[in-house]
Design a protein around this motif. Sequence first.
Motif, PDB file in Angstrom:
ATOM      1  N   SER A   1       0.812  -1.219   0.000  1.00  0.00           N
ATOM      2  CA  SER A   1       0.000   0.000   0.000  1.00  0.00           C
ATOM      3  C   SER A   1       0.846   1.269   0.000  1.00  0.00           C
ATOM      4  O   SER A   1       0.525   2.244  -0.683  1.00  0.00           O
ATOM      5  CB  SER A   1      -0.935  -0.004   1.218  1.00  0.00           C
TER       6      SER A   1
ATOM      7  N   ARG B   1      -0.485  -5.531  12.523  1.00  0.00           N
ATOM      8  CA  ARG B   1      -1.846  -5.456  11.967  1.00  0.00           C
ATOM      9  C   ARG B   1      -1.876  -4.676  10.646  1.00  0.00           C
ATOM     10  O   ARG B   1      -2.958  -4.378  10.137  1.00  0.00           O
ATOM     11  CB  ARG B   1      -2.779  -4.804  12.983  1.00  0.00           C
ATOM     12  N   TYR B   2      -0.690  -4.366  10.117  1.00  0.00           N
ATOM     13  CA  TYR B   2      -0.621  -3.547   8.895  1.00  0.00           C
ATOM     14  C   TYR B   2      -1.400  -4.153   7.732  1.00  0.00           C
ATOM     15  O   TYR B   2      -2.160  -3.422   7.058  1.00  0.00           O
ATOM     16  CB  TYR B   2       0.841  -3.317   8.493  1.00  0.00           C
ATOM     17  N   PRO B   3      -1.279  -5.452   7.445  1.00  0.00           N
ATOM     18  CA  PRO B   3      -2.034  -6.009   6.300  1.00  0.00           C
ATOM     19  C   PRO B   3      -3.543  -5.882   6.454  1.00  0.00           C
ATOM     20  O   PRO B   3      -4.266  -5.838   5.454  1.00  0.00           O
ATOM     21  CB  PRO B   3      -1.597  -7.475   6.280  1.00  0.00           C
ATOM     22  N   ILE B   4      -4.028  -5.828   7.713  1.00  0.00           N
ATOM     23  CA  ILE B   4      -5.474  -5.716   7.941  1.00  0.00           C
ATOM     24  C   ILE B   4      -5.918  -4.254   7.918  1.00  0.00           C
ATOM     25  O   ILE B   4      -6.888  -3.886   7.240  1.00  0.00           O
ATOM     26  CB  ILE B   4      -5.851  -6.364   9.294  1.00  0.00           C
TER      27      ILE B   4
ATOM     28  N   SER C   1      -5.404  -2.585   4.193  1.00  0.00           N
ATOM     29  CA  SER C   1      -5.696  -3.581   3.158  1.00  0.00           C
ATOM     30  C   SER C   1      -5.738  -2.935   1.771  1.00  0.00           C
ATOM     31  O   SER C   1      -5.854  -1.713   1.644  1.00  0.00           O
ATOM     32  CB  SER C   1      -7.032  -4.259   3.441  1.00  0.00           C
ATOM     33  N   GLN C   2      -5.656  -3.780   0.754  1.00  0.00           N
ATOM     34  CA  GLN C   2      -5.707  -3.277  -0.616  1.00  0.00           C
ATOM     35  C   GLN C   2      -7.035  -2.581  -0.897  1.00  0.00           C
ATOM     36  O   GLN C   2      -7.075  -1.548  -1.573  1.00  0.00           O
ATOM     37  CB  GLN C   2      -5.498  -4.434  -1.599  1.00  0.00           C
ATOM     38  N   LYS C   3      -8.123  -3.122  -0.334  1.00  0.00           N
ATOM     39  CA  LYS C   3      -9.436  -2.511  -0.536  1.00  0.00           C
ATOM     40  C   LYS C   3      -9.495  -1.114   0.064  1.00  0.00           C
ATOM     41  O   LYS C   3      -9.991  -0.162  -0.576  1.00  0.00           O
ATOM     42  CB  LYS C   3     -10.512  -3.406   0.087  1.00  0.00           C
TER      43      LYS C   3
ATOM     44  N   CYS D   1      -6.942   0.831   0.706  1.00  0.00           N
ATOM     45  CA  CYS D   1      -6.004   1.673  -0.044  1.00  0.00           C
ATOM     46  C   CYS D   1      -6.657   2.207  -1.314  1.00  0.00           C
ATOM     47  O   CYS D   1      -6.547   3.402  -1.628  1.00  0.00           O
ATOM     48  CB  CYS D   1      -4.754   0.872  -0.370  1.00  0.00           C
TER      49      CYS D   1
END
Length: 307
Positions: A58, A131-134, A137-139, A141
């Motif tokens: 992200s 918790r960065y990926p949660i 998230s791509q959505k 971003c």
Amino acid sequence: MLNANGTTGINFILLGLFNHTQIHLFLFAMVLMIFITSLMGNILMIILIHVDPQLHISMYFLLSQLSFMDTMLVSTIVPKMAANYLMDTRSISPTGCGVQIFLLLTLGGSECFLLTAMSYDHYVAICHPLRYPILMSQKLCLLMTSGSWLLGGIDGLMQAGATLSFPYCHSREINHFFCEALSLVRLACADTTIFEFFMYVCCILMLLIPLSLILASYSLILAAVLRMQSAGAQKKAFKTCSSHLVVVGLFYGTIMFIYMRPKSNGSEDHDKVVSAFYTIFTPVLNPLIYSVRNKEVKGALRRWLEK
């Protein structure tokens, strides 16, 4: 052909940034070099982020959007300015003027919100790394990026439409090197008080609110960094944030100087110089700031060149 009152038919006249003295010819050549460097630097940044899998997170997607906005910004200003200077013409059609105003306000507003999204990204990366990926998230971003473009576009459309709705029955000479809403409104032969108040409110919404969110994010980051036990971790965190803070300072500093200063302070010539800084010089600095201080970007460039 110029009429007696300085107009070319129904076109506007851009008085420009340079005349044809030797020193101004040198400055014009410098601006062209900066423009080319800016295009190359920002396009290279976009390509690196697109082709290198290690940059498919992200943080770098948002950076690629910043580079895309900067590429569009300089492309909106410099080619028209250069064509007018080299061909010794100063006219711009009302349609061309409206397009410039729309694109400038859209890109400027979008960048305000995008820089806010980037500060949130840094906050999550430093304060909540596990918790960065949660949390990033791509959505989310894509949602923040789309929202930045949408809000900037709405602001640009409203202000460009309102600016061109005024009657311009006297001088059409714009004392600027591009069509800027405030400079154009000064020429209107109608009461623009309500519109200028509307522009001021827009400045508060588009500048102060995002800036407040950025400052809040970095206050939380600073508090978290000061609690870190490792000096190495503190240094890495400060290095991660410093590039973004420099970009935020350059962008917001120049924008607020122009749009949130009392009208009586400063001359239009000073405004032109400051406008040149954020529309021409800042876009070339952004890729340099991020690439010089970012080992991931430098690593991606090295791998790309080795191929």
